[in-house]
Motif scaffolding. Structure first.
Motif, PDB file in Angstrom:
ATOM      1  N   CYS A  54     -92.661   3.546 -77.769  1.00 42.31           N
ATOM      2  CA  CYS A  54     -91.217   3.325 -77.664  1.00 42.31           C
ATOM      3  C   CYS A  54     -90.878   2.145 -78.567  1.00 42.31           C
ATOM      4  O   CYS A  54     -91.326   1.017 -78.307  1.00 42.31           O
ATOM      5  CB  CYS A  54     -90.826   3.014 -76.226  1.00 42.31           C
ATOM      6  N   PRO A  55     -90.100   2.381 -79.635  1.00 43.81           N
ATOM      7  CA  PRO A  55     -89.772   1.290 -80.554  1.00 43.81           C
ATOM      8  C   PRO A  55     -89.137   0.090 -79.850  1.00 43.81           C
ATOM      9  O   PRO A  55     -89.399  -1.050 -80.216  1.00 43.81           O
ATOM     10  CB  PRO A  55     -88.776   1.928 -81.535  1.00 43.81           C
ATOM     11  N   MET A  56     -88.338   0.337 -78.806  1.00 42.82           N
ATOM     12  CA  MET A  56     -87.725  -0.800 -78.098  1.00 42.82           C
ATOM     13  C   MET A  56     -88.794  -1.645 -77.405  1.00 42.82           C
ATOM     14  O   MET A  56     -88.720  -2.881 -77.421  1.00 42.82           O
ATOM     15  CB  MET A  56     -86.704  -0.324 -77.065  1.00 42.82           C
ATOM     16  N   ALA A  57     -89.786  -0.999 -76.799  1.00 38.10           N
ATOM     17  CA  ALA A  57     -90.848  -1.746 -76.108  1.00 38.10           C
ATOM     18  C   ALA A  57     -91.621  -2.632 -77.091  1.00 38.10           C
ATOM     19  O   ALA A  57     -92.167  -3.668 -76.714  1.00 38.10           O
ATOM     20  CB  ALA A  57     -91.795  -0.776 -75.402  1.00 38.10           C
ATOM     21  N   ASP A  58     -91.640  -2.207 -78.376  1.00 35.49           N
ATOM     22  CA  ASP A  58     -92.359  -2.995 -79.391  1.00 35.49           C
ATOM     23  C   ASP A  58     -91.528  -4.172 -79.903  1.00 35.49           C
ATOM     24  O   ASP A  58     -91.978  -4.906 -80.774  1.00 35.49           O
ATOM     25  CB  ASP A  58     -92.732  -2.086 -80.579  1.00 35.49           C
ATOM     26  N   MET A  59     -90.308  -4.343 -79.395  1.00 35.69           N
ATOM     27  CA  MET A  59     -89.443  -5.426 -79.884  1.00 35.69           C
ATOM     28  C   MET A  59     -89.603  -6.706 -79.077  1.00 35.69           C
ATOM     29  O   MET A  59     -88.783  -7.623 -79.195  1.00 35.69           O
ATOM     30  CB  MET A  59     -87.967  -4.974 -79.875  1.00 35.69           C
ATOM     31  N   ILE A  60     -90.626  -6.761 -78.238  1.00 33.43           N
ATOM     32  CA  ILE A  60     -90.875  -7.989 -77.471  1.00 33.43           C
ATOM     33  C   ILE A  60     -92.376  -8.166 -77.272  1.00 33.43           C
ATOM     34  O   ILE A  60     -93.106  -7.173 -77.163  1.00 33.43           O
ATOM     35  CB  ILE A  60     -90.132  -7.955 -76.110  1.00 33.43           C
ATOM     36  N   THR A  61     -92.799  -9.448 -77.260  1.00 30.66           N
ATOM     37  CA  THR A  61     -94.196  -9.782 -76.948  1.00 30.66           C
ATOM     38  C   THR A  61     -94.175 -10.898 -75.896  1.00 30.66           C
ATOM     39  O   THR A  61     -93.165 -11.611 -75.777  1.00 30.66           O
ATOM     40  CB  THR A  61     -94.942 -10.310 -78.188  1.00 30.66           C
ATOM     41  N   PRO A  62     -95.279 -11.071 -75.157  1.00 33.82           N
ATOM     42  CA  PRO A  62     -95.295 -12.162 -74.174  1.00 33.82           C
ATOM     43  C   PRO A  62     -95.127 -13.529 -74.836  1.00 33.82           C
ATOM     44  O   PRO A  62     -94.471 -14.414 -74.283  1.00 33.82           O
ATOM     45  CB  PRO A  62     -96.659 -12.025 -73.498  1.00 33.82           C
ATOM     46  N   GLU A  63     -95.693 -13.691 -76.041  1.00 33.17           N
ATOM     47  CA  GLU A  63     -95.587 -14.985 -76.742  1.00 33.17           C
ATOM     48  C   GLU A  63     -94.124 -15.290 -77.062  1.00 33.17           C
ATOM     49  O   GLU A  63     -93.639 -16.403 -76.855  1.00 33.17           O
ATOM     50  CB  GLU A  63     -96.401 -14.971 -78.045  1.00 33.17           C
ATOM     51  N   ALA A  64     -93.413 -14.281 -77.584  1.00 31.04           N
ATOM     52  CA  ALA A  64     -92.004 -14.486 -77.948  1.00 31.04           C
ATOM     53  C   ALA A  64     -91.157 -14.757 -76.706  1.00 31.04           C
ATOM     54  O   ALA A  64     -90.235 -15.578 -76.735  1.00 31.04           O
ATOM     55  CB  ALA A  64     -91.481 -13.259 -78.703  1.00 31.04           C
ATOM     56  N   LEU A  65     -91.484 -14.085 -75.599  1.00 28.78           N
ATOM     57  CA  LEU A  65     -90.732 -14.310 -74.354  1.00 28.78           C
ATOM     58  C   LEU A  65     -90.963 -15.736 -73.851  1.00 28.78           C
ATOM     59  O   LEU A  65     -90.009 -16.432 -73.460  1.00 28.78           O
ATOM     60  CB  LEU A  65     -91.140 -13.270 -73.298  1.00 28.78           C
ATOM     61  N   SER A  66     -92.209 -16.194 -73.877  1.00 27.71           N
ATOM     62  CA  SER A  66     -92.495 -17.565 -73.426  1.00 27.71           C
ATOM     63  C   SER A  66     -91.745 -18.574 -74.287  1.00 27.71           C
ATOM     64  O   SER A  66     -91.190 -19.558 -73.777  1.00 27.71           O
ATOM     65  CB  SER A  66     -93.995 -17.864 -73.494  1.00 27.71           C
ATOM     66  N   ALA A  67     -91.711 -18.331 -75.602  1.00 29.33           N
ATOM     67  CA  ALA A  67     -91.010 -19.253 -76.514  1.00 29.33           C
ATOM     68  C   ALA A  67     -89.518 -19.276 -76.196  1.00 29.33           C
ATOM     69  O   ALA A  67     -88.893 -20.348 -76.173  1.00 29.33           O
ATOM     70  CB  ALA A  67     -91.244 -18.821 -77.963  1.00 29.33           C
TER      71      ALA A  67
END
Ligand code: 13P
Ligand code: SF4
Length: 298
Positions: free
Chosen positions: A81-94
């Motif tokens: 799912c391209p939308m699911a690929d638009m976030i990572t745990p690292e980016a969320l923590s930042a």
């Protein structure tokens, strides 16, 4: 091929779950078709030993999070799912470092690693109930900006939106809606909350995929313009054979949702290829977010 699939499912003590966007032949051979919430609940309740998930990767992951003792098969591992690929745990923590601490509501269309560091998950069917269940004035919603803005329009809470989106829903234009309304002036326009706000403002009803089926079943209206992915047309027509459904745009086709074919399901059932397993350290934390969501849905 459908008979072979049904036989193999029986031999393997397996269940076949299919999302409402799957090709019609997959929907027709499935034990259950549904929206993301219904499929998660079914995956958590089934006593089958093996789950064949016809959908995209995050859905099979969610089934594996809920049922680690079961084998979960995604007949095409490249269905993502391209939308699911638009976030990572690292980016969320930042992002949380910048915003400050607040609850994170994560759409199920996300990687397990992001669910694992979120407060609670949601789907398009329960997003408002999930947001209202949180005792906090500010919330970060990931990864769908359109779902987040829709939730923001329905609550007094402040919602911070992650900038992800579904490419299929996000590209629907007001001009396409106007043209469909012109062609079908008596039809009701149903839109999925993954569409942009300017589209949702034009809709008669904003609903999840199964929400659209229930709405069409109980509505006194006879015709409907369908503002979501094309696969739902089959499910709608099957549920309401005497009603008319028109796609809002011919461009609303998710190629990932169309990858699995009957041959893939047979191969997967025969060889057990396509297993999806979430590492235990991630799974345990992700399970809390998914379970919290299912508790609210129930
Ligand atoms: P729902 O079926 O939960 O409405 O989800 C839509 C979707 O985009 C799944 O990929
Ligand atoms: Fe992802 Fe959109 Fe396809 Fe659903 S329709 S799987 S959200 S890209």
């Amino acid at each position: 091929m459908k008979e072979t699939i049904r036989r193999l499912l029986k031999e393997r003590r397996a269940i076949l779950l299919a999302h409402n966007y799957q090709p019609s032949e997959i929907q027709d051979v499935a034990d259950l078709c549904g929206d993301s919430l219904e499929l998660s609940i079914k995956a958590s309740e089934t006593d089958a030993e093996l789950i064949v998930f016809c959908g995209v990767h995050f859905m099979a992951e969610t089934a594996s999070i809920l049922s680690p003792e079961k084998t979960v098969l995604l007949p095409r591992l490249d269905a993502g799912c391209p939308m699911a690929d638009m976030i990572t745990p690292e980016a969320l923590s930042a992002k949380l470092k910048v915003l400050g601490p607040m609850p994170v509501v994560t759409y199920v269309n996300s990687p397990a690693s992001v669910k694992a560091i979120s407060t609670v998950c949601c789907t398009s069917a329960n997003v408002l109930a999930v947001v209202e269940s949180l005792d906090a004035p500010e919330i970060l919603m990931t990864p769908d900006r359109n779902l987040a803005r829709y939730a923001a329009s329905q609550t007094s809470k402040t919602i911070h939106a992650w900038e992800g989106y579904c490419p299929i829903h996000d590209r629907l234009t007001p001009e396409a809606v106007t043209a469909a309304r012109k062609s079908h002036p008596d039809a009701v326009f149903m839109a999925h909350p993954e569409c942009r706000k300017n589209i949702l403002d034009m809709a008669d009803a904003v609903l999840s995929t199964s929400g659209m089926i229930r709405y069409a079943l109980t509505s006194l209206h006879r015709s409907f313009i369908v503002g979501t992915e094309a696969g739902l047309m089959h499910a709608l027509q099957k549920a309401c054979p005497d009603k008319a459904f028109y796609p809002v745009s011919a461009a609303m086709v998710c190629s990932d949702m169309k990858k699995i074919c009957l041959k893939d399901v047979i191969r997967s059932l025969e060889t057990l290829e396509g297993q999806v397993k979430v590492p235990e350290s991630v799974r345990v934390s992700a399970l809390e977010s998914v379970r919290r969501m299912i508790g609210i849905a129930g």
